[in-house]
Design a protein around this motif. Structure first.
Motif, PDB file in Angstrom:
ATOM      1  N   GLY A   1       4.617  12.770 -14.277  1.00 33.98           N
ATOM      2  CA  GLY A   1       3.781  12.044 -15.218  1.00 33.98           C
ATOM      3  C   GLY A   1       3.867  12.458 -16.660  1.00 33.98           C
ATOM      4  O   GLY A   1       3.656  11.646 -17.543  1.00 33.98           O
TER       5      GLY A   1
ATOM      6  N   GLU B   1       2.379   1.700  -3.439  1.00 30.91           N
ATOM      7  CA  GLU B   1       1.368   2.163  -4.397  1.00 30.91           C
ATOM      8  C   GLU B   1       1.074   3.642  -4.191  1.00 30.91           C
ATOM      9  O   GLU B   1       0.912   4.393  -5.155  1.00 30.91           O
ATOM     10  CB  GLU B   1       0.091   1.338  -4.267  1.00 30.91           C
ATOM     11  N   LYS B   2       1.022   4.075  -2.941  1.00 29.34           N
ATOM     12  CA  LYS B   2       0.793   5.494  -2.658  1.00 29.34           C
ATOM     13  C   LYS B   2       1.938   6.327  -3.210  1.00 29.34           C
ATOM     14  O   LYS B   2       1.716   7.367  -3.851  1.00 29.34           O
ATOM     15  CB  LYS B   2       0.659   5.706  -1.152  1.00 29.34           C
ATOM     16  N   GLN B   3       3.181   5.883  -2.986  1.00 28.10           N
ATOM     17  CA  GLN B   3       4.352   6.603  -3.505  1.00 28.10           C
ATOM     18  C   GLN B   3       4.341   6.623  -5.031  1.00 28.10           C
ATOM     19  O   GLN B   3       4.642   7.645  -5.652  1.00 28.10           O
ATOM     20  CB  GLN B   3       5.639   5.954  -2.988  1.00 28.10           C
ATOM     21  N   ALA B   4       3.987   5.516  -5.644  1.00 29.63           N
ATOM     22  CA  ALA B   4       3.931   5.445  -7.097  1.00 29.63           C
ATOM     23  C   ALA B   4       2.880   6.404  -7.644  1.00 29.63           C
ATOM     24  O   ALA B   4       3.100   7.068  -8.660  1.00 29.63           O
ATOM     25  CB  ALA B   4       3.623   4.010  -7.539  1.00 29.63           C
ATOM     26  N   SER B   5       1.755   6.502  -6.960  1.00 34.64           N
ATOM     27  CA  SER B   5       0.713   7.421  -7.386  1.00 34.64           C
ATOM     28  C   SER B   5       1.195   8.867  -7.321  1.00 34.64           C
ATOM     29  O   SER B   5       0.963   9.652  -8.247  1.00 34.64           O
ATOM     30  CB  SER B   5      -0.524   7.233  -6.511  1.00 34.64           C
ATOM     31  N   GLU B   6       1.878   9.214  -6.238  1.00 33.41           N
ATOM     32  CA  GLU B   6       2.423  10.568  -6.115  1.00 33.41           C
ATOM     33  C   GLU B   6       3.450  10.842  -7.203  1.00 33.41           C
ATOM     34  O   GLU B   6       3.486  11.931  -7.782  1.00 33.41           O
ATOM     35  CB  GLU B   6       3.047  10.757  -4.736  1.00 33.41           C
ATOM     36  N   ASN B   7       4.285   9.860  -7.505  1.00 30.47           N
ATOM     37  CA  ASN B   7       5.296  10.035  -8.547  1.00 30.47           C
ATOM     38  C   ASN B   7       4.659  10.175  -9.926  1.00 30.47           C
ATOM     39  O   ASN B   7       5.161  10.924 -10.762  1.00 30.47           O
ATOM     40  CB  ASN B   7       6.285   8.867  -8.543  1.00 30.47           C
ATOM     41  N   ARG B   8       3.577   9.448 -10.173  1.00 30.21           N
ATOM     42  CA  ARG B   8       2.896   9.577 -11.467  1.00 30.21           C
ATOM     43  C   ARG B   8       2.363  10.988 -11.644  1.00 30.21           C
ATOM     44  O   ARG B   8       2.399  11.546 -12.741  1.00 30.21           O
ATOM     45  CB  ARG B   8       1.755   8.570 -11.566  1.00 30.21           C
ATOM     46  N   ILE B   9       1.881  11.568 -10.563  1.00 26.57           N
ATOM     47  CA  ILE B   9       1.381  12.940 -10.641  1.00 26.57           C
ATOM     48  C   ILE B   9       2.530  13.909 -10.844  1.00 26.57           C
ATOM     49  O   ILE B   9       2.470  14.807 -11.682  1.00 26.57           O
ATOM     50  CB  ILE B   9       0.588  13.293  -9.366  1.00 26.57           C
TER      51      ILE B   9
ATOM     52  N   ASP C   1       0.822  -1.209   0.000  1.00 25.95           N
ATOM     53  CA  ASP C   1       0.000   0.000   0.000  1.00 25.95           C
ATOM     54  C   ASP C   1       0.858   1.262   0.000  1.00 25.95           C
ATOM     55  O   ASP C   1       0.560   2.220  -0.717  1.00 25.95           O
ATOM     56  CB  ASP C   1      -0.943   0.006   1.204  1.00 25.95           C
TER      57      ASP C   1
END
Length: 58
Positions: free
Chosen positions: A31, A20-28, A17
């Protein structure tokens, strides 16, 4: 008596989890690909030149 709980499963899930949270922040944050950034900058420059060309001198 309660059920037997595997703590490793919960630790692994928590790590997943967090990743995934870190990956989501990095995608933003990171991106937009370089080609998209370049295209947007060129489009903005074109629009600026177009507007500057339509200015009237007083």
């Amino acid at each position: 008596m309660g059920d037997v709980v595997n703590l490793n499963r919960f630790r692994k899930q928590r790590r997943r989890d967090e990743r995934e949270k870190q990956a989501s922040e990095n995608r933003i944050r990171f991106g937009t690909p370089k080609s998209e950034t370049t295209r947007q900058r060129l489009e903005q420059d074109r629009q600026t030149r177009d507007l500057d060309g339509k200015k009237r001198e007083d």
